[in-house]
Scaffold this motif. Structure first.
Motif, PDB file in Angstrom:
ATOM      1  N   MET A   1      -4.921  -5.292  61.080  1.00 48.04           N
ATOM      2  CA  MET A   1      -3.877  -6.297  60.991  1.00 48.04           C
ATOM      3  C   MET A   1      -4.127  -7.144  59.751  1.00 48.04           C
ATOM      4  SD  MET A   1      -3.500  -7.406  64.982  1.00 48.04           S
ATOM      5  CE  MET A   1      -1.873  -8.112  64.732  1.00 48.04           C
ATOM      6  N   ASP A   2      -3.031  -7.630  59.158  1.00 46.13           N
ATOM      7  CA  ASP A   2      -3.154  -8.430  57.948  1.00 46.13           C
ATOM      8  C   ASP A   2      -3.771  -9.795  58.215  1.00 46.13           C
ATOM      9  OD1 ASP A   2      -1.996  -6.405  56.504  1.00 46.13           O
ATOM     10  OD2 ASP A   2       0.037  -7.176  56.799  1.00 46.13           O
ATOM     11  N   SER A   3      -3.586 -10.336  59.419  1.00 48.31           N
ATOM     12  CA  SER A   3      -4.152 -11.632  59.773  1.00 48.31           C
ATOM     13  C   SER A   3      -4.411 -11.656  61.258  1.00 48.31           C
ATOM     14  CB  SER A   3      -3.194 -12.757  59.379  1.00 48.31           C
ATOM     15  OG  SER A   3      -1.944 -12.609  60.040  1.00 48.31           O
ATOM     16  N   ASN A   4      -4.989 -12.718  61.737  1.00 48.81           N
ATOM     17  CA  ASN A   4      -5.336 -12.800  63.148  1.00 48.81           C
ATOM     18  C   ASN A   4      -4.077 -12.824  64.008  1.00 48.81           C
ATOM     19  OD1 ASN A   4      -8.101 -12.971  62.568  1.00 48.81           O
ATOM     20  ND2 ASN A   4      -7.945 -15.173  62.243  1.00 48.81           N
ATOM     21  N   PRO A   5      -4.091 -12.125  65.127  1.00 43.26           N
ATOM     22  CA  PRO A   5      -2.910 -12.081  65.985  1.00 43.26           C
ATOM     23  C   PRO A   5      -2.726 -13.400  66.746  1.00 43.26           C
ATOM     24  CG  PRO A   5      -4.732 -10.928  67.029  1.00 43.26           C
ATOM     25  CD  PRO A   5      -5.204 -11.300  65.662  1.00 43.26           C
ATOM     26  N   ASP A   6      -1.527 -13.592  67.236  1.00 48.13           N
ATOM     27  CA  ASP A   6      -1.295 -14.725  68.129  1.00 48.13           C
ATOM     28  C   ASP A   6      -1.935 -14.474  69.484  1.00 48.13           C
ATOM     29  OD1 ASP A   6       0.441 -16.332  66.399  1.00 48.13           O
ATOM     30  OD2 ASP A   6       1.899 -14.719  66.668  1.00 48.13           O
ATOM     31  N   VAL A   7      -1.814 -13.232  69.972  1.00 50.46           N
ATOM     32  CA  VAL A   7      -2.279 -12.884  71.320  1.00 50.46           C
ATOM     33  C   VAL A   7      -3.060 -11.580  71.261  1.00 50.46           C
ATOM     34  CG1 VAL A   7      -1.593 -12.365  73.696  1.00 50.46           C
ATOM     35  CG2 VAL A   7      -0.240 -13.991  72.340  1.00 50.46           C
ATOM     36  N   VAL A   8      -4.226 -11.565  71.883  1.00 51.76           N
ATOM     37  CA  VAL A   8      -4.964 -10.327  72.138  1.00 51.76           C
ATOM     38  C   VAL A   8      -4.806 -10.001  73.610  1.00 51.76           C
ATOM     39  CG1 VAL A   8      -7.224  -9.222  72.264  1.00 51.76           C
ATOM     40  CG2 VAL A   8      -6.662 -10.653  70.302  1.00 51.76           C
ATOM     41  N   ILE A   9      -4.387  -8.771  73.916  1.00 54.61           N
ATOM     42  CA  ILE A   9      -4.252  -8.317  75.299  1.00 54.61           C
ATOM     43  C   ILE A   9      -5.308  -7.248  75.537  1.00 54.61           C
ATOM     44  CG2 ILE A   9      -2.752  -7.246  77.013  1.00 54.61           C
ATOM     45  CD1 ILE A   9      -0.354  -8.254  75.383  1.00 54.61           C
ATOM     46  N   VAL A  10      -6.156  -7.484  76.520  1.00 58.04           N
ATOM     47  CA  VAL A  10      -7.210  -6.540  76.875  1.00 58.04           C
ATOM     48  C   VAL A  10      -6.734  -5.737  78.083  1.00 58.04           C
ATOM     49  CG1 VAL A  10      -9.615  -6.269  77.552  1.00 58.04           C
ATOM     50  CG2 VAL A  10      -8.942  -8.155  76.027  1.00 58.04           C
ATOM     51  N   GLY A  11      -6.469  -4.458  77.875  1.00 58.42           N
ATOM     52  CA  GLY A  11      -5.954  -3.594  78.940  1.00 58.42           C
ATOM     53  C   GLY A  11      -4.545  -3.139  78.615  1.00 58.42           C
ATOM     54  N   GLY A  12      -4.365  -1.816  78.494  1.00 57.63           N
ATOM     55  CA  GLY A  12      -3.081  -1.287  78.040  1.00 57.63           C
ATOM     56  C   GLY A  12      -2.318  -0.486  79.061  1.00 57.63           C
ATOM     57  N   ARG A  13      -2.551  -0.739  80.356  1.00 59.60           N
ATOM     58  CA  ARG A  13      -1.809  -0.019  81.384  1.00 59.60           C
ATOM     59  C   ARG A  13      -0.591  -0.843  81.789  1.00 59.60           C
ATOM     60  NH1 ARG A  13      -4.369   4.763  82.247  1.00 59.60           N
ATOM     61  NH2 ARG A  13      -6.502   4.815  81.439  1.00 59.60           N
ATOM     62  N   PRO A  14       0.032  -0.688  82.950  1.00 63.34           N
ATOM     63  CA  PRO A  14       1.352  -1.289  83.163  1.00 63.34           C
ATOM     64  C   PRO A  14       1.489  -2.758  82.800  1.00 63.34           C
ATOM     65  CG  PRO A  14       0.918   0.260  84.910  1.00 63.34           C
ATOM     66  CD  PRO A  14      -0.342   0.187  84.097  1.00 63.34           C
ATOM     67  N   ALA A  15       0.561  -3.622  83.236  1.00 69.72           N
ATOM     68  CA  ALA A  15       0.694  -5.045  82.927  1.00 69.72           C
ATOM     69  C   ALA A  15       0.531  -5.299  81.430  1.00 69.72           C
ATOM     70  CB  ALA A  15      -0.320  -5.858  83.722  1.00 69.72           C
ATOM     71  N   GLY A  16      -0.528  -4.737  80.839  1.00 71.91           N
ATOM     72  CA  GLY A  16      -0.812  -5.012  79.433  1.00 71.91           C
ATOM     73  C   GLY A  16       0.206  -4.414  78.485  1.00 71.91           C
ATOM     74  N   SER A  17       0.611  -3.152  78.719  1.00 74.76           N
ATOM     75  CA  SER A  17       1.561  -2.502  77.818  1.00 74.76           C
ATOM     76  C   SER A  17       2.936  -3.158  77.880  1.00 74.76           C
ATOM     77  CB  SER A  17       1.683  -1.013  78.155  1.00 74.76           C
ATOM     78  OG  SER A  17       0.590  -0.295  77.643  1.00 74.76           O
ATOM     79  N   THR A  18       3.386  -3.517  79.083  1.00 79.93           N
ATOM     80  CA  THR A  18       4.723  -4.110  79.169  1.00 79.93           C
ATOM     81  C   THR A  18       4.722  -5.546  78.667  1.00 79.93           C
ATOM     82  OG1 THR A  18       4.412  -4.696  81.517  1.00 79.93           O
ATOM     83  CG2 THR A  18       5.453  -2.576  81.018  1.00 79.93           C
ATOM     84  N   LEU A  19       3.613  -6.276  78.829  1.00 80.34           N
ATOM     85  CA  LEU A  19       3.525  -7.608  78.223  1.00 80.34           C
ATOM     86  C   LEU A  19       3.565  -7.495  76.707  1.00 80.34           C
ATOM     87  CD1 LEU A  19       3.094 -10.663  78.320  1.00 80.34           C
ATOM     88  CD2 LEU A  19       0.617 -10.219  78.463  1.00 80.34           C
ATOM     89  N   ALA A  20       2.820  -6.534  76.156  1.00 84.92           N
ATOM     90  CA  ALA A  20       2.827  -6.341  74.702  1.00 84.92           C
ATOM     91  C   ALA A  20       4.226  -5.982  74.208  1.00 84.92           C
ATOM     92  CB  ALA A  20       1.836  -5.247  74.314  1.00 84.92           C
ATOM     93  N   ALA A  21       4.948  -5.152  74.965  1.00 81.56           N
ATOM     94  CA  ALA A  21       6.305  -4.772  74.571  1.00 81.56           C
ATOM     95  C   ALA A  21       7.238  -5.979  74.588  1.00 81.56           C
ATOM     96  CB  ALA A  21       6.828  -3.680  75.496  1.00 81.56           C
ATOM     97  N   ARG A  22       7.122  -6.809  75.602  1.00 85.04           N
ATOM     98  CA  ARG A  22       7.988  -7.991  75.680  1.00 85.04           C
ATOM     99  C   ARG A  22       7.684  -8.964  74.542  1.00 85.04           C
ATOM    100  NH1 ARG A  22      10.983  -8.550  80.277  1.00 85.04           N
ATOM    101  NH2 ARG A  22      10.530  -7.130  82.028  1.00 85.04           N
ATOM    102  N   LEU A  23       6.411  -9.184  74.283  1.00 88.77           N
ATOM    103  CA  LEU A  23       6.058 -10.074  73.179  1.00 88.77           C
ATOM    104  C   LEU A  23       6.445  -9.450  71.841  1.00 88.77           C
ATOM    105  CD1 LEU A  23       2.544 -11.265  74.414  1.00 88.77           C
ATOM    106  CD2 LEU A  23       4.631 -12.640  74.303  1.00 88.77           C
ATOM    107  N   GLY A  24       6.254  -8.131  71.715  1.00 89.81           N
ATOM    108  CA  GLY A  24       6.638  -7.449  70.484  1.00 89.81           C
ATOM    109  C   GLY A  24       8.123  -7.557  70.214  1.00 89.81           C
ATOM    110  N   ALA A  25       8.939  -7.517  71.266  1.00 88.21           N
ATOM    111  CA  ALA A  25      10.385  -7.665  71.090  1.00 88.21           C
ATOM    112  C   ALA A  25      10.744  -9.055  70.566  1.00 88.21           C
ATOM    113  CB  ALA A  25      11.097  -7.404  72.415  1.00 88.21           C
ATOM    114  N   ARG A  26       9.865 -10.026  70.782  1.00 87.37           N
ATOM    115  CA  ARG A  26      10.074 -11.382  70.250  1.00 87.37           C
ATOM    116  C   ARG A  26       9.498 -11.542  68.846  1.00 87.37           C
ATOM    117  NH1 ARG A  26      11.358 -14.855  74.541  1.00 87.37           N
ATOM    118  NH2 ARG A  26      10.785 -14.121  76.633  1.00 87.37           N
ATOM    119  N   GLY A  27       8.815 -10.501  68.367  1.00 83.85           N
ATOM    120  CA  GLY A  27       8.195 -10.587  67.053  1.00 83.85           C
ATOM    121  C   GLY A  27       6.837 -11.251  67.053  1.00 83.85           C
TER     122      GLY A  27
END
Length: 433
Positions: A1-27
């Motif tokens: 990544m070019d700079s530090n992220p706003d949010v780090v999510i540890v765990g990429g299964r249903p809760a983590g992946s869908t949270l990342a998708a929702r936040l990603g849709a917000r940019g």
């Protein structure tokens, strides 16, 4: 990544992946990490079913049903078999646009959610990446993570917030000392399961799930799965299970000891290793703290008997996304997280109570045979009761008040009426003969 992220999510299964998708849709700039490489099974056994309420939330994320489902796993009815006392067949009502549930291969399902995240350019994903520790500011607030890649390389990543979506035995929860704030330890189950082929269908249509219960501390659940397989699960009160070091032998012996189960296995063969959890907990951890939050099983965990695990994970991700959005728009983090804690509790507590009460009734109570053959049969064979129960599991009605006194009394009255009519009809037939 070019700079530090706003949010780090540890765990990429249903809760983590869908949270990342929702936040990603917000940019929002997100780093999503998981210790596994996809496709793979979760580290802890989890629900293999997706009901209409869950599918509705996946629709919101633009995740196509075809990406995680298979026609072989579609079930539009359930058979409830209570030993040799009675058998009831229930058709699923239409809920959220569907009148079926899916049995899913968790490898494919979790992988579909992980792949979906790649659509969002503000999200970076890393597989085979493990959380080692958290970083803290001088005031004790969590401000990042220490990660280790599969090759042993470690790095520090600063972030404004760290989210633990890493399951029941969450490493993040342990690192931030998130306490268990609510637990119901009195009625716990032990579950073992494996996939089978060649299982005799529960009905002539072949598209039914099947629950076989003894009323004496043991249930067996059959779920149709992709590729012609059936997931067969033993669900027993934990204080009566002793595998003596041989989980496979114990599992098969438990299945063969029940005639209604053994007849479905006459021409079947087990095609996966047996997997299990010895004592499934029911509780909540503290939802958040300074710079961190939990979601999914890391926050709220309970018995899988009602098949609500995936729904709870998706729901928690949606609620946490909304709270993080408020924070990123200027609300104080503590205030945003207080709102998250209140909402997740309000949304999950009623079902938590319903599930733990069902454990008490179905595994830890042993009703007299006369009650099974009358009151319980009247309930389970009543069409209105069946519909309400299935709508509850599909999250199509409010949990509170779903089993009202009127519903119970009405089902009992209708069942008694059916029995009386049958007796009269039988007597008349005998007299006529």
């Amino acid at each position: 990544m070019d700079s530090n992220p706003d949010v780090v999510i540890v765990g990429g299964r249903p809760a983590g992946s869908t949270l990342a998708a929702r936040l990603g849709a917000r940019g929002v700039r997100v780093l999503l990490v998981d210790k596994a490489a996809f496709p793979s099974l979760p580290a802890v056994p989890s629900s293999p079913t997706v009901h209409p309420g869950s599918m509705k939330m996946l629709d919101e994320l633009g995740i196509a049903e075809s990406s995680y489902s298979h026609v072989d796993g579609r079930m539009d009815r359930f058979v409830m078999e209570f030993g040799d006392h009675f058998r009831a067949e229930m058709s699923l009502p239409r809920m959220h646009g569907r009148a079926y549930i899916h049995g899913v291969d968790r490898r494919r399902f979790d992988h579909a959610l992980w792949r979906n995240v790649a659509r969002f350019p503000s999200v970076t994903q890393r597989e085979r990446c493990t959380l080692v520790d958290v970083l803290r500011a001088a005031n004790g607030q969590v401000c990042g993570v220490v990660l280790q890649s599969h090759d042993g390389t470690r790095e520090q990543v600063k972030a404004r917030c760290v989210v633990g979506a890493d399951g029941r035995f969450s490493v993040l929860a342990r690192k931030v000392d998130a306490p268990v704030v609510t637990e119901k330890p009195d009625h716990c189950s032990t579950v073992y399961y494996a996939d089978w082929e060649g299982v005799t269908p529960a009905t002539s249509s072949g598209n039914a799930g099947h629950v076989y219960t003894t009323g004496r501390g043991t249930d067996v659940l059959f779920f149709l799965m992709p590729d012609g397989r059936t997931s067969i699960n033993t669900h027993q009160r934990a204080d009566r299970v002793d595998v003596a070091g041989d989980a496979q032998g114990y599992y098969v012996k438990a299945l063969q000891s029940l005639p209604g189960v053994a007849r479905r296995l006459k021409n079947a063969r087990q095609v996966s290793d047996v997997v299990g959890v010895k004592r499934i907990g029911n509780g909540y951890r503290q939802a958040s703290g300074a710079g961190w939050a939990l979601v999914g099983d890391a926050l709220h965990y309970k018995d899988p008997v009602d098949g609500q695990g995936i729904y709870d994970a998706l729901l928690g991700a949606r609620l946490l996304d909304e709270a993080l959005a408020e924070w990123l728009q200027g609300r104080a983090f503590a205030d945003a997280m207080a709102g998250y804690r209140q909402r997740i509790h309000a949304e999950t507590w009623p079902m938590f109570n319903a599930t733990t009460d069902r454990l008490r009734r179905e595994l830890y109570s042993e009703p007299p045979v006369v009650v099974i053959r009358t009151f319980i049969r009247w309930m389970m064979t009543d069409p209105l009761y069946q519909e309400r129960f299935l709508r509850l599991l599909g999250r199509d009605i409010d949990v509170d008040g779903w089993m009202s006194p009127g519903l119970v009394l009405g089902a009992a009255a209708r069942g008694l009426g059916r029995d009386l009519r049958g007796l009269v009809t039988g007597r008349r037939a005998t007299a006529g003969a």
